[in-house]
Write an enzyme that holds these catalytic residues in place. Structure first.
Site, short mmCIF file in Angstrom:
data_model
loop_
_atom_site.label_atom_id
_atom_site.label_comp_id
_atom_site.label_asym_id
_atom_site.label_seq_id
_atom_site.Cartn_x
_atom_site.Cartn_y
_atom_site.Cartn_z
CG HIS A 72 23.52 10.35 183.44
ND1 HIS A 72 22.75 9.23 183.51
CD2 HIS A 72 24.77 9.97 183.76
CE1 HIS A 72 23.49 8.19 183.85
NE2 HIS A 72 24.73 8.62 184.02
CE1 TYR A 196 14.18 7.42 183.55
CE2 TYR A 196 12.45 6.38 184.85
CZ TYR A 196 13.55 7.22 184.77
OH TYR A 196 13.99 7.87 185.88
N PRO A 284 8.71 5.86 192.42
CG PRO A 284 9.91 3.87 192.54
CD PRO A 284 8.60 4.47 192.89
CE LYS A 288 11.62 15.72 189.64
NZ LYS A 288 13.03 15.76 189.31
CE1 TYR A 376 13.84 11.09 185.20
CE2 TYR A 376 16.00 12.11 185.47
CZ TYR A 376 15.18 11.00 185.53
OH TYR A 376 15.70 9.80 185.94
P1 RFL Z 1 14.23 8.25 204.87
O1 RFL Z 1 15.40 8.11 203.97
O2 RFL Z 1 13.21 7.18 204.87
O3 RFL Z 1 14.81 8.46 206.33
C1 RFL Z 1 13.99 8.38 207.48
C2 RFL Z 1 14.85 7.91 208.62
O4 RFL Z 1 14.08 7.90 209.82
C3 RFL Z 1 14.37 6.72 210.56
N1 RFL Z 1 13.24 6.43 211.43
C4 RFL Z 1 13.24 6.61 212.76
N2 RFL Z 1 14.19 7.08 213.58
C5 RFL Z 1 13.89 7.16 214.91
N3 RFL Z 1 12.70 6.77 215.43
C6 RFL Z 1 11.72 6.31 214.62
N4 RFL Z 1 10.54 5.94 215.13
C7 RFL Z 1 11.97 6.21 213.23
N5 RFL Z 1 11.25 5.79 212.16
C8 RFL Z 1 12.02 5.93 211.09
C9 RFL Z 1 14.62 5.68 209.45
O5 RFL Z 1 15.38 4.58 209.93
C10 RFL Z 1 15.37 6.50 208.43
O6 RFL Z 1 16.76 6.46 208.61
O7 RFL Z 1 13.44 9.60 204.60
P2 RFL Z 1 13.95 11.03 204.04
O8 RFL Z 1 15.16 11.50 204.77
O9 RFL Z 1 12.73 11.86 203.98
O10 RFL Z 1 14.46 10.72 202.54
C11 RFL Z 1 13.56 10.33 201.53
C12 RFL Z 1 14.25 9.38 200.54
O11 RFL Z 1 14.88 8.33 201.27
C13 RFL Z 1 13.27 8.78 199.53
O12 RFL Z 1 12.35 9.76 199.10
C14 RFL Z 1 14.00 8.24 198.28
O13 RFL Z 1 14.80 7.12 198.59
C15 RFL Z 1 13.00 7.85 197.20
N6 RFL Z 1 13.64 7.28 196.00
C16 RFL Z 1 14.23 8.09 195.04
N7 RFL Z 1 14.33 9.42 195.25
C17 RFL Z 1 15.00 10.21 194.36
O14 RFL Z 1 15.07 11.43 194.58
N8 RFL Z 1 15.59 9.71 193.23
C18 RFL Z 1 15.55 8.39 192.94
O15 RFL Z 1 16.15 7.95 191.96
C19 RFL Z 1 14.81 7.52 193.84
N9 RFL Z 1 14.76 6.20 193.62
C20 RFL Z 1 13.64 5.90 195.78
C21 RFL Z 1 14.19 5.39 194.56
C22 RFL Z 1 13.13 5.02 196.72
C23 RFL Z 1 13.15 3.67 196.48
N10 RFL Z 1 12.66 2.82 197.51
C24 RFL Z 1 13.38 1.72 198.01
C25 RFL Z 1 11.53 3.27 198.30
C26 RFL Z 1 14.21 4.04 194.29
C27 RFL Z 1 13.65 3.17 195.24
C28 RFL Z 1 13.63 1.70 194.88
C1 PHB Z 2 18.00 4.52 190.48
O1 PHB Z 2 19.08 4.61 189.88
O2 PHB Z 2 17.90 3.88 191.54
C2 PHB Z 2 16.79 5.16 189.93
C3 PHB Z 2 16.89 5.96 188.81
C4 PHB Z 2 15.75 6.57 188.28
C5 PHB Z 2 14.53 6.37 188.89
C6 PHB Z 2 14.42 5.59 190.03
C7 PHB Z 2 15.56 4.98 190.55
O3 PHB Z 2 13.41 6.94 188.35
#
Ligand code: RFL
Ligand code: PHB
Length: 384
Positions: A72, A196, A284, A288, A376
């Site tokens: 994008h 957004y 979110p 980031k 971004y």
């Molecule tokens: P994770 O992905 O949470 O992985 C941690 C892992 O540790 C495991 N765990 C354990 N394992 C063993 N023993 C224990 N006691 C444990 N406790 C936990 C878990 O099961 C898991 O597998 O952390 P990590 O690797 O630091 O990654 C971070 C990302 O997952 C997170 O920052 C992003 O998903 C946030 N996020 C977004 N980030 C972006 O860069 N771009 C986005 O567009 C974006 N959109 C989002 C998001 C997060 C969202 N939610 C659901 C919180 C959109 C949403 C809706």
């Molecule tokens: C997504 O596609 O899940 C998404 C995109 C942008 C954001 C957060 C989540 O800021």
């Protein structure tokens, strides 16, 4: 059993760290509470910033992302019933790639397993000991208690893991008075880029995963039960807030995510290093979270290589401060995007006018638009 780096958590941070270390000839074991199937299906982030894309390509993980990811060159901000495009390509010469986090996770697991990597899923009751001198991770697997002795531990177990609680430090926290209801729908996106939207009923975000799958979010009250939102109500509200027709389709996922900013300082205690969501989370809105997790482990992999191979402690000593510079930039950007785009329940007329003024300035000034765009698409690693 002994390894050089014991990694807790098989999210993007833990898996990529294991991959980067393997490329430098450092061995690691990844311990994960969930099953492989669960972590590969978990629907989360979707936006890869430019430095993330470059790094994944550089370390041999770019093939499927380049074939299936959606590049994008901009996003739109919608307010006062009009869309305003922020042209990343024109303003920064760079862009983003929309590619689901679970796809990155699948690629990482496949790469580690192809390489003979040691990934242990479905471990329970994990505990960390001796983190200042002689680290040991104990856990239960297949009904047996096991111990893993390591030179260092990487705590990549997210915001609800055990690592961040393994030592005391300072916590910085902000909660927001709303949450996001997120849906993933089997429906073709009606447009190519993210929107957004700031609307009187609350924020909405239009995103996608593929030419067949749309990802959409609605601002809802923090304690919302996703079950109380019928599909029809979700589609109506999305159409209203986004000011456009949307292709409807069956929902693959529907869930509510709380919004929070949180940083744990420092990110290191003795031989325990925190990375990703274990050390910091962002709302979110700035997309980031996963990108920060990836930036952390890039720094950590280099620091650990120098330490474990040459006994050079410069990198590990600087790890926390180096990461925190980028972390706080992303914390500010995510807080700023969140503040500018959401409807605050206790907002008065003054705040609303300030918010609108910020939106108008951001889309009409090249300087302001460039500031949004460069944050971004992601500042180059090491630039801040
Ligand atoms: P994770 O992905 O949470 O992985 C941690 C892992 O540790 C495991 N765990 C354990 N394992 C063993 N023993 C224990 N006691 C444990 N406790 C936990 C878990 O099961 C898991 O597998 O952390 P990590 O690797 O630091 O990654 C971070 C990302 O997952 C997170 O920052 C992003 O998903 C946030 N996020 C977004 N980030 C972006 O860069 N771009 C986005 O567009 C974006 N959109 C989002 C998001 C997060 C969202 N939610 C659901 C919180 C959109 C949403 C809706
Ligand atoms: C997504 O596609 O899940 C998404 C995109 C942008 C954001 C957060 C989540 O800021």
């Amino acid at each position: 059993m002994r390894t050089q780096v014991g990694i807790v958590g098989a999210g993007p941070a833990g898996l990529l760290l294991s991959h980067l270390l393997a490329r430098q000839g450092i061995e690691s074991v990844v311990l994960e509470a969930r099953s492989r199937e669960y972590v590969q299906q978990r629907v989360r982030a979707g936006v890869l910033e430019h430095p993330t894309v470059e790094l994944l390509r550089e370390v041999g993980l770019g093939a499927r992302m380049d074939a299936e990811g959606l590049p994008h060159a901009g996003v739109s901000l919608r307010f006062e019933d009009a869309d305003h495009r922020i042209d990343f390509a024109a303003l920064t010469g760079r862009g983003i790639v929309v590619y689901g986090q679970q796809e990155v996770v699948k690629d990482l697991i496949a790469a580690r397993l192809a390489d003979g990597g040691d990934l242990r899923f479905e471990v329970s009751d994990l505990a960390l000991d001796g983190v200042t001198d002689d680290p040991v991770i104990s856990y239960t697997r297949n009904g047996q208690r096991e111990e893993l002795h390591c030179d260092v531990i990487a705590g990549c177990d997210g915001f609800h893991g055990v690592s961040r609680g393994a030592f005391s430090g300072e916590t910085f926290d902000r909660k927001y008075p709303f949450a996001w209801l997120g849906i993933l729908a089997e429906a073709a996106p009606i447009q190519d880029e993210l929107v957004y939207a700031n609307h009187a009923n609350g924020f909405a975000l239009y995103s996608m995963r593929s030419p067949e799958v749309t990802r959409l979010y609605l601002q809802v009250p923090p304690d919302t039960d996703a079950g109380t939102w019928s599909d029809a109500r979700i589609w109506d509200e999305l159409r209203l807030r986004l000011g456009t027709e949307i292709n409807e389709g069956s929902l693959i996922e529907k869930s509510v995510t709380g919004m929070r900013s949180n940083v744990r300082e420092p990110m290191r205690h003795g031989k325990l290093f925190l990375a990703g969501d274990a050390a910091h989370i962002v709302p979110p809105t700035g997309a980031k979270g996963m990108n920060l997790a990836i930036a952390d482990v890039r720094i950590l992999a280099d620091a650990l290589e120098s330490y474990l191979r040459k006994g050079d402690e410069t990198g590990i000593d600087g790890y926390s401060d180096t990461c925190l510079r980028r972390v706080w930039r992303a914390e500010h950007f995510s807080w700023w995007m969140t503040s500018m785009l959401h409807n605050f329940p206790d907002e008065d007329a003054f705040q609303r006018r300030i918010q609108l003024s910020q939106l108008r300035y951001t889309v009409s000034s090249t300087a302001a638009a460039t500031s949004l765009a460069e944050n971004y698409v992601g500042l180059p690693h090491g630039a801040i």
